[in-house]
Design a protein around this motif. Structure first.
Motif, PDB file in Angstrom:
ATOM      1  N   LYS A   1      -1.891   5.308   4.270  1.00  0.00           N
ATOM      2  CA  LYS A   1      -1.510   6.249   5.327  1.00  0.00           C
ATOM      3  C   LYS A   1      -1.052   7.573   4.696  1.00  0.00           C
ATOM      4  CE  LYS A   1      -1.887   3.087   8.658  1.00  0.00           C
ATOM      5  NZ  LYS A   1      -2.527   2.006   7.894  1.00  0.00           N
TER       6      LYS A   1
ATOM      7  N   SER B   1      -5.758   1.340   4.888  1.00  0.00           N
ATOM      8  CA  SER B   1      -4.615   1.425   3.987  1.00  0.00           C
ATOM      9  C   SER B   1      -4.597   2.791   3.318  1.00  0.00           C
ATOM     10  CB  SER B   1      -4.704   0.335   2.912  1.00  0.00           C
ATOM     11  OG  SER B   1      -4.593  -0.947   3.476  1.00  0.00           O
TER      12      SER B   1
ATOM     13  N   LEU C   1      -2.336  -1.865  -2.015  1.00  0.00           N
ATOM     14  CA  LEU C   1      -2.486  -2.774  -0.872  1.00  0.00           C
ATOM     15  C   LEU C   1      -3.750  -3.618  -1.017  1.00  0.00           C
ATOM     16  CD1 LEU C   1      -0.702  -3.131   1.724  1.00  0.00           C
ATOM     17  CD2 LEU C   1      -0.158  -1.120   0.378  1.00  0.00           C
ATOM     18  N   SER C   2      -4.792  -3.013  -1.562  1.00  0.00           N
ATOM     19  CA  SER C   2      -6.016  -3.769  -1.781  1.00  0.00           C
ATOM     20  C   SER C   2      -5.782  -4.896  -2.786  1.00  0.00           C
ATOM     21  CB  SER C   2      -7.118  -2.840  -2.289  1.00  0.00           C
ATOM     22  OG  SER C   2      -8.303  -3.551  -2.580  1.00  0.00           O
TER      23      SER C   2
ATOM     24  N   CYS D   1      -0.616  -4.060   8.513  1.00  0.00           N
ATOM     25  CA  CYS D   1      -1.928  -4.709   8.431  1.00  0.00           C
ATOM     26  C   CYS D   1      -2.115  -5.782   9.496  1.00  0.00           C
ATOM     27  CB  CYS D   1      -2.120  -5.319   7.050  1.00  0.00           C
ATOM     28  SG  CYS D   1      -2.259  -4.125   5.707  1.00  0.00           S
TER      29      CYS D   1
ATOM     30  N   ARG E   1      -1.333   3.910  -3.276  1.00  0.00           N
ATOM     31  CA  ARG E   1      -0.887   2.928  -2.285  1.00  0.00           C
ATOM     32  C   ARG E   1      -2.070   2.147  -1.716  1.00  0.00           C
ATOM     33  NH1 ARG E   1       0.647   5.708   2.222  1.00  0.00           N
ATOM     34  NH2 ARG E   1       1.850   7.004   0.781  1.00  0.00           N
ATOM     35  N   ALA E   2      -3.179   2.854  -1.459  1.00  0.00           N
ATOM     36  CA  ALA E   2      -4.363   2.169  -0.937  1.00  0.00           C
ATOM     37  C   ALA E   2      -4.880   1.141  -1.934  1.00  0.00           C
ATOM     38  CB  ALA E   2      -5.451   3.194  -0.612  1.00  0.00           C
TER      39      ALA E   2
ATOM     40  N   GLU F   1       3.416  -0.430   5.010  1.00  0.00           N
ATOM     41  CA  GLU F   1       1.968  -0.531   5.219  1.00  0.00           C
ATOM     42  C   GLU F   1       1.490  -1.977   5.204  1.00  0.00           C
ATOM     43  OE1 GLU F   1      -1.173   1.820   4.261  1.00  0.00           O
ATOM     44  OE2 GLU F   1      -0.035   3.551   3.560  1.00  0.00           O
ATOM     45  N   TRP F   2       2.124  -2.808   4.394  1.00  0.00           N
ATOM     46  CA  TRP F   2       1.809  -4.241   4.412  1.00  0.00           C
ATOM     47  C   TRP F   2       1.996  -4.784   5.829  1.00  0.00           C
ATOM     48  CZ3 TRP F   2       0.727  -8.546   1.090  1.00  0.00           C
ATOM     49  CH2 TRP F   2       1.141  -9.782   1.557  1.00  0.00           C
TER      50      TRP F   2
ATOM     51  N   ARG G   1      -0.476   8.226  -1.652  1.00  0.00           N
ATOM     52  CA  ARG G   1      -1.488   7.622  -0.779  1.00  0.00           C
ATOM     53  C   ARG G   1      -2.635   6.943  -1.531  1.00  0.00           C
ATOM     54  NH1 ARG G   1      -6.267   9.045   0.797  1.00  0.00           N
ATOM     55  NH2 ARG G   1      -6.092  11.083  -0.183  1.00  0.00           N
TER      56      ARG G   1
END
Length: 399
Positions: free
Chosen positions: A221, A219, A242-243, A270, A238-239, A266-267, A235
């Motif tokens: 990108k 995650s 997503l976590s 996964c 975002r990581a 990005e979801w 980025r």
């Protein structure tokens, strides 16, 4: 005793009746109706059953099939109907007691045997009714993939796409009518694929090579893969987001205040079973989200033009919600009142007012409140110094 199924989904190879096992032959012999694409119907010339051509688009054939209920009906599909075939559609639309499946040998198995590739290490794609951009997140030197394509002309389209994405050194293994009397297999360069002529049905094995950019699997990108007007969750944030959203197989996301669409895209990256809807009030940004999703192989993203919470009312309920824009008391109250217990909520804030709101809701509802402060090295006269970004406050909670 329950009645026997009236519907048989039969996997047919390019050798037609010659390759059918006894159970499949018996199903055809007792059929009142045989339904399938014209090419499949032509492979069983001696059947005396009523023939119905399956229309295009595919969904228009389902009402016709429903109208045949009670008559012994065989639906013809290619190879294994449950590997990018019609089988899953039948299973979704008819009761399990109504149908049986008699699969044949899949095109992927035939192609792997032709190429000597282990299927467990080879990606497979059904792109006969999906865009070539589905490949983009996976393209990397050393990848091997087998693709089902729409028709012979799609081979040149594939070669063009691979060249445009920087993978011009790919070798293409083009296989036509595998398993039948017209079977032909050739290994070609992208240039030869652009100039060649190929016949349907066709599948292609790709040995990916070239200087094209491979996307990281983690995650977060790179920001520059997204088209943006500056409204993007960067980025590192975002990581972390997503976590916190913690996607699980089969879940659905609401991305409120989509901006560039990076979170929902990005979801989806996964896992192929994930779905997402992004809600964006500005038409220009909604169009940009759509372009990003299509270009990055996530064309299944649903983009909803509107403002939350009004735009949320008729949407499928989510398993997780991200608020990247439009945070307000009204929105949080609506989500609290309307979402299912167990829904995960993550909200990011950068203004003092939004931070105060998240702090208040954290005090009432619990969860985790995180302050993310990042700094990046940048020129400072003849030397370098730390340039701080605005801190981001992130609240995550399970309702």
């Amino acid at each position: 005793m329950s009645e026997a199924p009236w519907l048989t989904v039969l996997g047919l190879g390019e050798d037609g009746l010659d390759g059918l096992p006894p159970a499949s032959r018996q199903a055809l012999d007792r059929a009142d109706v045989v339904m399938g694409p014209p090419r499949h119907l032509s492979l069983i010339p001696n059947s005396t059953a009523e023939r119905i051509e399956w229309p295009a688009p595919f969904a228009e054939g389902l009402p016709i099939l429903t109208g045949l209920r009670g008559r012994q009906t065989v639906v013809l599909a290619s190879g294994d109907p449950f590997w990018f075939g019609a089988g899953s559609v039948i299973a979704r639309n008819f009761d399990a007691a109504e149908w049986i499946a008699l699969p044949g040998q899949s095109t992927f198995s035939l192609a792997a045997a032709q190429l000597g590739w282990p299927l467990e290490n080879t990606l497979t794609f059904g792109l006969h009714a999906a865009p070539l951009t589905r490949l983009r997140p996976h393209l990397a030197p050393g990848l091997r993939a087998i693709l089902l394509l729409r028709d012979g002309k799609a081979v040149a389209e594939l070669a063009t796409y691979l060249g445009e994405t920087g993978f011009a050194d790919c070798a293409l293994h083009v296989m036509e009518a595998l398993g039948g009397p017209r079977e032909r297999a050739r290994s070609v360069s992208l240039t030869e694929a652009l100039l060649g002529t190929f016949e349907h049905p066709v599948c292609v094995g790709i040995d990916v090579a070239g200087e094209g950019r491979a996307f990281p699997k983690a995650s977060g990108k790179p920001d520059d893969i997204f088209e943006t007007d500056g409204q993007i969750t960067k980025r590192p944030i975002r990581a972390l987001t997503l976590s916190a959203l913690a996607p699980q197989r089969g879940e659905h996301l609401w991305d409120i205040g989509g901006g560039t669409g990076s979170i929902s895209i990005e979801w989806l990256m996964c896992d192929p079973t994930l779905t997402a809807t992004t809600i964006e009030p500005r038409a220009d940004r909604a169009e940009r989200i759509r372009r990003n999703a299509d270009a990055l192989g996530q064309d299944r993203l649903h983009v909803e033009l509107g403002t939350a919470p009004n735009a949320l009312i008729d949407l499928d309920p989510p398993d997780a919600v991200f608020i990247g824009g439009g945070l307000s008391v009204d929105l949080l109250n609506w989500l609290q009142a309307n979402l299912r217990p167990g829904t995960r909520l993550v909200a990011n804030a950068v203004t003092l007012e939004s931070e105060a709101l998240l702090a208040e809701w954290h005090d009432k509802q619990g969860g985790d409140l995180l302050c993310i402060e990042l700094a990046q090295a940048s020129p400072l006269g003849p030397r370098r110094g730390w340039k701080s970004a605005y801190p981001v406050v992130q609240w995550s909670v399970t309702l």
